[in-house]
Structures are given as structure tokens and as C-alpha cells.
Design an enzyme around this catalytic site. Sequence first.
Site, PDB file in Angstrom:
ATOM      1  N   GLY C 148       0.821  -1.196   0.000  1.00  0.00           N
ATOM      2  CA  GLY C 148       0.000   0.000   0.000  1.00  0.00           C
ATOM      3  C   GLY C 148       0.863   1.257   0.000  1.00  0.00           C
ATOM      4  N   CYS C 149       0.238   2.370  -0.321  1.00  0.00           N
ATOM      5  CA  CYS C 149       0.986   3.630  -0.417  1.00  0.00           C
ATOM      6  C   CYS C 149       1.519   4.056   0.948  1.00  0.00           C
ATOM      7  CB  CYS C 149       0.100   4.710  -1.024  1.00  0.00           C
ATOM      8  SG  CYS C 149      -1.519   4.888  -0.244  1.00  0.00           S
ATOM      9  N   TYR C 150       0.643   4.120   1.945  1.00  0.00           N
ATOM     10  CA  TYR C 150       1.099   4.508   3.280  1.00  0.00           C
ATOM     11  C   TYR C 150       2.125   3.519   3.829  1.00  0.00           C
ATOM     12  CZ  TYR C 150      -2.764   7.941   3.751  1.00  0.00           C
ATOM     13  OH  TYR C 150      -3.617   9.003   3.614  1.00  0.00           O
ATOM     14  N   THR C 152       4.300   1.738   2.321  1.00  0.00           N
ATOM     15  CA  THR C 152       5.610   1.874   1.686  1.00  0.00           C
ATOM     16  C   THR C 152       6.454   2.928   2.383  1.00  0.00           C
ATOM     17  OG1 THR C 152       4.767   1.139  -0.456  1.00  0.00           O
ATOM     18  CG2 THR C 152       6.770   2.477  -0.473  1.00  0.00           C
TER      19      THR C 152
END
Lengths: 344, 344, 344, 344
Positions: C148-150, C152
Site C-alpha cells: 500500500g501507499c502509506y 511503503t
Amino acid sequence: MNISIIGATGYSGVELVRLLLTHPEANIVAVYSNSQTGKTMQEVYPHLMHIFTDDLAEIDCARIREEADIVFIATPSGVSGRLVPQLLDGKLKVIDVSGDFRLATPDLYQQWYGKETAGQEYIDKAVYGLSEWNAEAIKETKLLANPGCYPTATLLSLLPLLQENLIDGKSIIVDAKSGVTGAGRGASLGTHFCEVNESISAYKVGKHQHTPEIEQTLTQLTGQDVLLSFTPHLVPMNRGILTTSYASLKDGVTVEKIAGAYAKAYEGKPFVRLRPGEYPKTKEVYGSNYCDIAWHVDERTGRVIILAVIDNVVKGAAGQAVQNMNLMFGLPETTGLAFTPVYP
Amino acid sequence: MNISIIGATGYSGVELVRLLLTHPEANIVAVYSNSQTGKTMQEVYPHLMHIFTDDLAEIDCARIREEADIVFIATPSGVSGRLVPQLLDGKLKVIDVSGDFRLATPDLYQQWYGKETAGQEYIDKAVYGLSEWNAEAIKETKLLANPGCYPTATLLSLLPLLQENLIDGKSIIVDAKSGVTGAGRGASLGTHFCEVNESISAYKVGKHQHTPEIEQTLTQLTGQDVLLSFTPHLVPMNRGILTTSYASLKDGVTVEKIAGAYAKAYEGKPFVRLRPGEYPKTKEVYGSNYCDIAWHVDERTGRVIILAVIDNVVKGAAGQAVQNMNLMFGLPETTGLAFTPVYP
Amino acid sequence: MNISIIGATGYSGVELVRLLLTHPEANIVAVYSNSQTGKTMQEVYPHLMHIFTDDLAEIDCARIREEADIVFIATPSGVSGRLVPQLLDGKLKVIDVSGDFRLATPDLYQQWYGKETAGQEYIDKAVYGLSEWNAEAIKETKLLANPGCYPTATLLSLLPLLQENLIDGKSIIVDAKSGVTGAGRGASLGTHFCEVNESISAYKVGKHQHTPEIEQTLTQLTGQDVLLSFTPHLVPMNRGILTTSYASLKDGVTVEKIAGAYAKAYEGKPFVRLRPGEYPKTKEVYGSNYCDIAWHVDERTGRVIILAVIDNVVKGAAGQAVQNMNLMFGLPETTGLAFTPVYP
Amino acid sequence: MNISIIGATGYSGVELVRLLLTHPEANIVAVYSNSQTGKTMQEVYPHLMHIFTDDLAEIDCARIREEADIVFIATPSGVSGRLVPQLLDGKLKVIDVSGDFRLATPDLYQQWYGKETAGQEYIDKAVYGLSEWNAEAIKETKLLANPGCYPTATLLSLLPLLQENLIDGKSIIVDAKSGVTGAGRGASLGTHFCEVNESISAYKVGKHQHTPEIEQTLTQLTGQDVLLSFTPHLVPMNRGILTTSYASLKDGVTVEKIAGAYAKAYEGKPFVRLRPGEYPKTKEVYGSNYCDIAWHVDERTGRVIILAVIDNVVKGAAGQAVQNMNLMFGLPETTGLAFTPVYP
């Protein structure tokens, strides 16, 4: 004054609430919404907590006629045309913030809006509410068609010059830029943050429904023949309209004559500020009912370029509606509207 | 190709760095800046960490003539006029991204820029680098005057119609909107976030220095007499220019003729995308070298409205400069420039 | 490599298209979308005109297994869990950009996502694709769960410190800020420009589905016991994530030990840039695959504060997916990803 | 009340002008500025045309003592420390909107601000103006230290919980986000539109001068031992602060106890709105004096997360200053401050 608001959950509606809450003569008795019936205003707009928490009722024309001295209709186009015949009765005054009663005939409305509005007899009752130019008629009417956002800035820019016969009515080009509140609160790809932010684009070139409103009013109020190009643009900001208007000067027109026309038109008009040679920013009228107008004569091309800025939600909608309400009830125009712009 | 960049710390300069770093034939040998001498590029622009960390050297024309095959000058106006005479010698090619060599005479430059540039003999050596319209001359020159950002979008919009004699050259109005990178990196009240954000305004009405550049090029390339109004606006976004151009159609001009003129002008031109009837957004060319052009015929007024969008830092500055470099060195125009726009 | 993309019309999907178009080893053979079947990519995204104009096909797992070497799934959560069992067959490799295969058990997924995903046997096949920390397993897998973006940004910030046992795993607080692309392209009141612009707010406090992904991975990769608070915020910008992470230092931990842990973890990792004592801006990684990490030791409180920035659409989604594809096919990690950030 | 404003051209100063112009008991007799002496307010802020056009005078303490009942000082830090000794004489009351009189000792000020302020005897005269918590002392003082923007939101969030002994004072972390007006109107690279827009970053981690102001006030008002981490961030918006505060709950603390603490603290406080479980947006208090507070208990981690939003220019500066003026003159707190937030 007891006031009802139909369509209170749109951006114009909630701005009416903001303005009327501090208006010394206004008392909001009910707010109506068909899309959000049963909710409170605070549920739809949390910023109204502790300030205005009324329930949103289903539209009820009989109740409005009974309870209210004046009703504001701030619905999308195509609604007030059906409601007004049920409201115009007895003492009730109606201010329609939508476009349904602005154009001279149902056919013209059908052509530009692509839908139906009221019959001719109701349209004929409506007075166009450009406060600075139509105050006498506004004071007498029971049905007021509040001007569109783009027309307000455009008309205030051009009327003085056409009235004094300083510009060619066939040469006019209006390039307009608006914040996104002008598109309403409905969610769509076109109002998605990521699609609007860091970008600018034009829309409805040659087809925007405010075009005939502008042309018709310019001609009605000045007698001049007018045919103009109007191009709206979407700017990544919430509020504000800037119109950049171009027109060819008639022979012999000087800067002084132009300045004189504006001075004459707006002397004693509290919400128009004349700023010749300046570059008004939309932020400089943010949250206020001002329209700031600047003009620049370009001697190379023989044109005058007029810049006008308004807050589209205030002077372009709710603010001018309240200004018109003031006129309709014999109050000073500025009552409840003496806001300093919120800057920055 | 060994490349030097003068003025590498401005927004056009650092974009040149970005583009040239992935250009397969380019090798940046030195970057120069008088204001930031002694710092590294990474100190001035932390996003270049691990990518490009060269020191910024003091401008040294002798060293540039020795080390470089080509030098880009991306300084504010008024600098390259002094530098070019010291650089034009031997094999070195010069691309001036500033405005010093664009106007036909020193007097015209003085009139619009309010300062001095090079003498007539140097101006006469310069070729105007509108890549899509001047490729043959560009290929042969050693001194290239890279077009301004506004002129690029405007010229690409208007040249096809003037060349085919479809519009009246005296009727043209160009209403242009730009992101804030166009104002450069210098800190001022006019670029302060809070003064620009949530606002739009015009500036330099009737006085912008890109006006004569546009008029002169339109006339030189099409032989038509042109006198136009040009109005720039500042939009709260970083990158992007949208020009909305208005012109009166000559008698009998049809939509088909207009489409034909654009198709003829831009056939085989990889960076121009024709989008008749659409509303291009500046975001749709973000970070790329494209210019998207749309046109709308307004039969009511007999005008054509042309919308063109570019990334002002790419096609309006560094990207077109690289495109011109490609032409000057016999490379395919698209070398190192095949970027997909960054969306959204 | 022949590549298919499922869910190509979301923001992650269209970014995959952008990245893969200039990837020297990639060939996009088909793009799929259930919501926009029958349209071309250019109709959905005009910025792809002349660049990528394929039709959007209905999802067809048999065709994908036949045509493609690798398929990216960039759908909303809850879709890939159903698709993967139909795709994992023969040579086809799968990279799931959604969250369906990231959590260790179907129950955990159900608890945080509120819906169903694949069965345990498929989850067990998936390798978590945090490229810098899991490369060996990534190289061997046929089913990759892209982070996921967060997670990472958070994991790259915290893993070096936990691995070296420098911080207390129970003391961690992650305060994360994201641009609006993280919310996807679906239109809603929550992504309406006017509701997001000029505002910031938190959301899903204590409930965000990336919380267990972060905790689980920290524990799996370091063996440390972790329980943390994670709070996401919506920032008025398109792209970018900044995580501000707080943790209590264990006794005797010095700035040097912290610097050493980061240096050791990221030596030779091309996409992590260490910037101790600095204040990275999300704009400094815009459009690129970098993660910039800075740390500040606060001796008053005995805490370390770690700042990490990524472009959520690149390193937080499509870019890391391509990085993982490179690993899965034995290519250098940076192939097709050597973008300089677009600044400003 | 006759009012003077020193530092009227900063963002706090001009907001004081906006608020005081519609305050029923206020009369601005003079505005002072050393940087813009001789100009009118309208020249510096065109949005004040026709509204407030006074000349900006050079600071003259004798004149102020004679003409004014109260003076607001809205200068950068380091100025009012020198001015106050010349002003505190006779009937004149002083509200210092800068930070010079907030910290308990000159040494602490020197340590965090890096410059000198007034001597201890003047600091001892100052009352800290957190209106909701210090009203009795505020009513009696002639020298008021108006709280900082970040401290206002933070203190209103944390005081109820510390006072009721519900959280551990050593566990507190405050992650704060501010619009750019907080950086003042001075032009710098750090406030350049293109450097701030489409980006977010932290600054002054562990070093922000509001940290000791927060800690000192928490301890003074509750007697609790406090040591906290405070991290400010710059958000691409004009106005607004959101603080996200984290604290470990003491044993046995329930959601009900937390709700009870807030209810007790803010009962009858007109400018604090309690919104448990919600996600307040800064836009929901835009242009108003409200502080909206929400809290979320995270049972997994045993922490409470408190969200508070204010308009940093209003409740975080000019608005709270007017609220304190009301208290100092025996007026109702809300006099002149009953603004509905401008939304959207």
C-alpha cells in the site's frame, strides 16, 4: 421578515443561510430540500454546528405561503419554473436564484437550457435583479429573477460603456474565469479535486446559458444592439469570478469619457468599486458583496479591456439576492452585507 | 553532444537539466549561475539528490566555447544580449531561452522590455525557434532565439488560420492564462503563496513583452497584417498555459476549411495534437512537450475560438529548446522528449 | 515482456500505462476495465491521445493467461481476490496493486476491509513486494502483493530502526498525509474540489486498513513486537505522501547509530535517498520512484522523528509495481524508472 | 473603545482590522507600521478600498498612550518586548499578538527565539490570553500575551484531559499542520507559490518556539508534568491549523470520562464546538473564531487521538485577541465575533 429557503443545501443556499443569520431584519423560519429531506443543516454542513441546526423539510408551498414573507429558491435550473406558480399568492415575495425566470421567453430558455421553465405569463411578472441598474423595478416586484454569476460581473462591466455609446456592441468578447463552486456541490468527474487542481480549461464555448442573459439585458437596459462571444473557464479555486471583457472603442472615445461613464453609473453604489488601471484579484472580494471594476485602454488596438471580479457565491448569487431583498423591503441596500473581504 | 547551461537555477534551467539527463545524446558538462555560484545544484534543488549534483560555476564564456558543443542560456531578460557576442565563435551553438534575440530590432526590444539587448548584427543572426514552423532555418543556425511561453501556444493556434487566410488579422484577441512558474523563482509579494492561491488576476494588460513577438512572427510567417490584443492572467497552479484566442472568420469560411488548415499545418508534427470541439486541460500536457489545440466555431458571432494548452516550462521553454537542439544537430525532433504527460 | 493491465482506468492503472510505455522491455498487450468496457483509453484519459489509444476490454482471464507474461491488477479492493485463482496458471505472473493479498489471513482482511478476499492457500502464495526489503522472495514468486501507499513510506522509515533494535516497537506513532489521488478517481463529496481545497482533515482514525499491513510487515521482517497508531490525513494536492513517524529511542541510542542503521539498510538501494536533518517535501519526489527519508533526534523527549516522502502513485503504487516486475524478470531494478522528479 | 494597531500590515494585523471594523464597540484611531510608513492601508491591501483607508503612521508610543484605550501589537517577534515598556502607562491596555511575553523567563525566550525580549518584570505583568481557560486573570490585566496559533489548538485539545488526569503528560505527541499565512507576508523562497503548492513538508522538528509555550501552559494550568513532541507542517492552503494530538490513556479511562472532561471544560464556552468521533476540516472554521475538537479512542493502542481545527488568523491570532479585548473591557466574549465560517 420571515424567510424560507428552498434548496438550502446547495452552495448558494448555504451562503444565503450565512448571510441571513447576521442580517438584522431577517429570521429564517424554514429550510427546504428535496434531496436531503429529514436531515438537519448541520448534518449536511458541519460548519453550521451550534449556529444553524434546523431540519430540512420537504418542499411545501402552502406552508411557505403561510409562514414566510419572502422565499429564496436556490435550486438547480428547471425547478423554480414549476414552483413559482404555487408560491406567487398573497403577500409572499419570491427571489429565484436559479435561471428559470431570467430569459424573456420560454423558447429562449428551452433553447439554451434544454429544458422547460414557467409559462410566459409568469416570466412576464419577473423583474431582473441587477441591483445597481434596476432598483426601481426591483422595489415593486413580488417575483425577482436574481442574475447569474457571470452576467453580474459582465453586465456591471459593460453597461456604463454601452449606455454612453462608447463601445461597439458587436465587438464585445467576454472571457470569464470561475472558481469551482460555480459548478455546484454535486459530485462528478468534472469537479473531482484531482481533475481540477493544477489545471485550467474552458467549457461550453459558444453554448453557455448565461450568454443570452447577458445580451438581452445589455440591449434592454441601453437600447444598443449587442452580439457577443462569451467563454467560461474553470479555475482551480473555490470562489471567485474574473471577467476580462474586450470591446472596440467608438471614434473619439477617450480615457476620460470611459472614466466618466463608470463614475456616473456607480456614484453612490456601495458595492461597486472602481479601480482604473489596476489588476483586481478575485481574492480581494472574497466572501463579500463587492464588484471591483478596472479598465485599460489599449491605444494600439483601439480597444478597452475591462476587468471585473466578484465572489460568485456572494455578489454572483446569495449576496445580490439579499441586496435585492433589502430593496424589495425598503431597507438600505447594505443591510446585513457590510462584510470586509476575507483576505488572504 | 557536450552541453553547458547558463542560468541553471531558474525554473527553465532546472527543467533543461531534467530533460537533458535522460536525453540519449546529451552530456551536461557544466552548469553556470551568477547568483548561486559555489553551491551545488542539489543544494539549490534537493530533488536532484543522487541525480545531478554538479557545482554551479561562475559564467565563463571562454571555458564554454572550449568545452561545449551547445550552450543554453536560461537567464532573465537582459543578460544573454551581453553574453552572446562572447559565445558565438567557432563551433559553439547557442540557444537563448530568454527574450533577448526574439524581436526584430534593438529599439523594439527597448520599447517593450525597458532595457538593452544586443546590437542589430547579432539579432540578425538569430533564428526564431518555433520548431513546427521554422525547422529549415533552425537546422542551419548557430544562434537560436527560443520562443516565449505565451507566443508558443498563441502562434501554434493562429498560424494555420492566417496562413490559409481564414481569419481577419486585425480582429484577433488572445486571452492567456498561466501557472506561476512563468513568473520565475524569485521571491516577491506577487508570487507569495497566500497572495496567489484561491485567486486569479490579469496583469500587464496591453503591455506584455510577448505581444510584439506574437505579432511579428504571425506577420513574418504568413504575410498577413496583424494587430492583436494580448492579456495574460496568473492562475493558482504551478505549470501550464491555456490560450483562448478569438478571431473573426472571413466570409465563407467553414468548419471544414478550418479543420483542413490545422491538419495541413500539423501533419507529421509529433508534438501538436488536434482536438476539434474539445476542451483541453493544461493538466493533460503536464510535464510533456505537447501542445493540444481545439477550435470551436461560433456561428452566432462569426468567430472561431481556439484553445491551446502547453506546459509552459516544457513546450513553452526547456522542451522546445531541446526540440530545437535536436533539429540543430540533425536528430529526430522527439529524441529525449517522448514523455507521457503526468496525469493527474 | 507482454503485459496486461486490469483496472487500467484508475489512477494507479493509468500510471502503470505511463511508466510501462517508456519501459524498454515492456509491451502492453491489453488493458481491461469492467466499468469502462468498450471505450478507448484516450476517451477516458484525453492526455493519452496519440500515445496510447487501445480499447478497454472486458476482463477475460483465459485471454490474459494466453497473451501475457505478466498481469497487473489495479482494481479497488475485493476484486483481485476473486480473479487471481483464475489467473495463476502456467507461466503467467501476477502483480496485485490492490490490498487483497497483503494481510496474512482472510479473517484479518475481513476485519479491516469489511469484505472477502481469496482463500488462505492463495494468500500463502503471495509475496509482499516491498522491493528494498524482500527482493529475494520477490524474484521467485508468481504472485506479488504490491504494498500500500502509506505502508511503503512507513515501512521504509521504520524497518532500519527496528531491525537494529534502536526503537521501542510499542511507542510508534505514524501521522501520515496524502494527496487526493489516494482516494481514487471515483466522484464523491469527499473528493469534490470545493470540499477538499483550502482544507485539511484526518480520516479513519484508528481504523485504516493499512494499519495491520504495517504492523504485520514490521514484525515479520524484524521479529520485533509492534503495536502502533496510524492516522491518515487528506491534503489539498494531487500526489504525494508524507509520513511523520515518532518512536522512543532505546537507552543509549545515538544519532550515529541511527544514521548507521539507515546507511546499512539502504546502501546500494537506488530509490531511497537519505537526508538526515532535512525536511523533504513531497514535491521533491513528484512523478518519480524515490522515497526520501530524513530523521531528527529530539533529545528533550528521547524520541526520533522520521520524515519520509513518496509519490503515492509511483513508489506508493505503479512505480514500485514496475520495480517488482523488474525483479521478477531478472532486470535491473531501475529499468524504466530513472525519472527525475518533476519540479516544481 | 479607541484602538491602535501596531504592525497593521501583517496578516494578523489586517485581520484585526477586518474584525474590529464590524465590532460594535470598537473604533480604530490609528494604524502603525515601520515598514510601510506613509502608505495607506488600501495601497498595501487593495481589498480595503472604500472600507478602511487610513494612513500608516510611524510607531509613536506617546501618541498611542494619549489616543488609545487599547493597543494591539501584531509585529514579528522581538519588537513588542522593546515597545511594551513605553506603552504600559496610565489607562492604556496592551494586547501583544506576538510571542514576546508568552514564555516565563527572558532566558527561555532567548533559547527558543534566538533573540532578546523584555525584562522579567514586564514578563511578570503579562497574562496569558487563552480565553477559555484564563478569563478571570484576563479581565484584570493591562498586558495580555495572546497565545500562538499552534498552542491555541493544542492547549484547547489537551487541557481537559490533563486537568482530569486522564492522560500521561510524558506520552504526548502533537503533529500540527498549518496553512501558509502562518509564515507571514514576507516574501521568501519558502513561501513562493510554486515551492509550496502541490507539496507538504515538516519544518523546525523539535525546535519550534511554540513547544515551550505549550508545555509551560499545560503545566501551569493543570499542575501535570508534561514533556511533549511538537512537529509543525506546512500545508498548501492559506488559512487553517489542524492539530492531531496523541496521548496514552491512564488506566481505566473510558470514552465516557473523556467526553465528560471535554463537556465540563467547555460548557458555556461559545467558541469551542465538541465533535466526538468526527473528522473536523479546517475549512469548517474558516474565517471564524471557532475551535472544533474531536476525539477518537484507539483501544488497540490505549491512546486517545484528538483532532482540533482553528482558523490560524482568527482563533489563532486576531480573533482570540478580540475575544480577550472583550474580556478585558467587560463585554460579552462573542461581541463582534459571531461569524459563521465561510464555507466552502
